[in-house]
Design an enzyme around this catalytic site. Sequence first.
Site, PDB file in Angstrom:
ATOM      1  N   ASP A  76       0.822  -1.210   0.000  1.00  0.00           N
ATOM      2  CA  ASP A  76       0.000   0.000   0.000  1.00  0.00           C
ATOM      3  C   ASP A  76       0.855   1.259   0.000  1.00  0.00           C
ATOM      4  OD1 ASP A  76      -2.450  -1.232  -0.129  1.00  0.00           O
ATOM      5  OD2 ASP A  76      -2.764  -1.267   2.029  1.00  0.00           O
ATOM      6  N   ASP A 152      -3.892  10.424   3.981  1.00  0.00           N
ATOM      7  CA  ASP A 152      -4.041  11.325   5.119  1.00  0.00           C
ATOM      8  C   ASP A 152      -2.896  12.317   5.261  1.00  0.00           C
ATOM      9  OD1 ASP A 152      -1.994   9.582   6.141  1.00  0.00           O
ATOM     10  OD2 ASP A 152      -3.525   8.296   6.999  1.00  0.00           O
ATOM     11  N   ALA A 192      -6.891   3.272   7.260  1.00  0.00           N
ATOM     12  CA  ALA A 192      -5.473   3.259   7.613  1.00  0.00           C
ATOM     13  C   ALA A 192      -5.297   3.690   9.069  1.00  0.00           C
ATOM     14  CB  ALA A 192      -4.699   4.158   6.648  1.00  0.00           C
TER      15      ALA A 192
END
Length: 292
Positions: A76, A152, A192
């Site tokens: 990821d 984020d 996440a």
Amino acid sequence: MKHFYLITNTSKKDIEPVAREIVRYLEKRGCTCKRRSGDLLPLTEDMPEDVKKNGHYTDIADVPEDTECAIVLGGDGTMLQAARDLACRNIPLFGINRGHLGYLSQVSRQEDIAPALERLLVGKFRINRRMMLVGRIICDGKIYAEDIALNDVILNRFGMDALHFDVYVNDEFSARYDADGIIVCTPTGSTAYNLSAGGPIVEPGSNMIILTPICAHSLGARSIVLSPDSRVSIRLRPEYRFRQCVSFDGGVAVKMNPKDRVDVERSLLTAPLVELDEIPFLERIRRKIGHI
């Protein structure tokens, strides 16, 4: 699709045989599949500085203009970095997982790679455009640092001292926190760090901004879900004199000083992710992380 670019995280174990097989398969089908120059090197002192220091596995100058899809071979983190590196090119990203969860990837098992590539060639896929964020660290009224994020933007502490900061939304005071930090995330990033910090899981195709405090010193501190057009400003309180930083998608931390602020809002850029199967969102979550 006929023209591909392969991005590989060379720090992953046994990734090179898989990469070579992908290139061979596509070339046998009459396609082109280019790679970053120097990609065959192991992650050593000979590796480009941006890879060693910042985790960049993509040099945008190496990506041909006719590229129709970037195949991302890694975890990821590799996918997140590729999305940021190629955001201005609007190239669809197809993830093949060689990491841990691989939530952003479409394929994990070796035996599924060839059938997945075949579906790309014949057009049996769809593009899901994911919302991204842009964050700016403001120092003395000037932009000190700026970057984009698919998951984020996180304000976090160095050391053991809690941070003291205020949050404004659309220039209106929202909340005051004494906490380890705060997460500003997209729906994609909701599974996440936001999830680990107790934040909500949000369907990744939606558009909204989620604020989640990290270990706040208050029983009433909760996540806040905002409209995608909201402007978030996180301002360190003047009396705070300890160390803190801001990271974008878990990348290199950028130091913040007392009285600085970080402004976060929706980016004009999106991340076009290739999706193959119509797997319900909650089913995908169950397969990846379970317990739902």
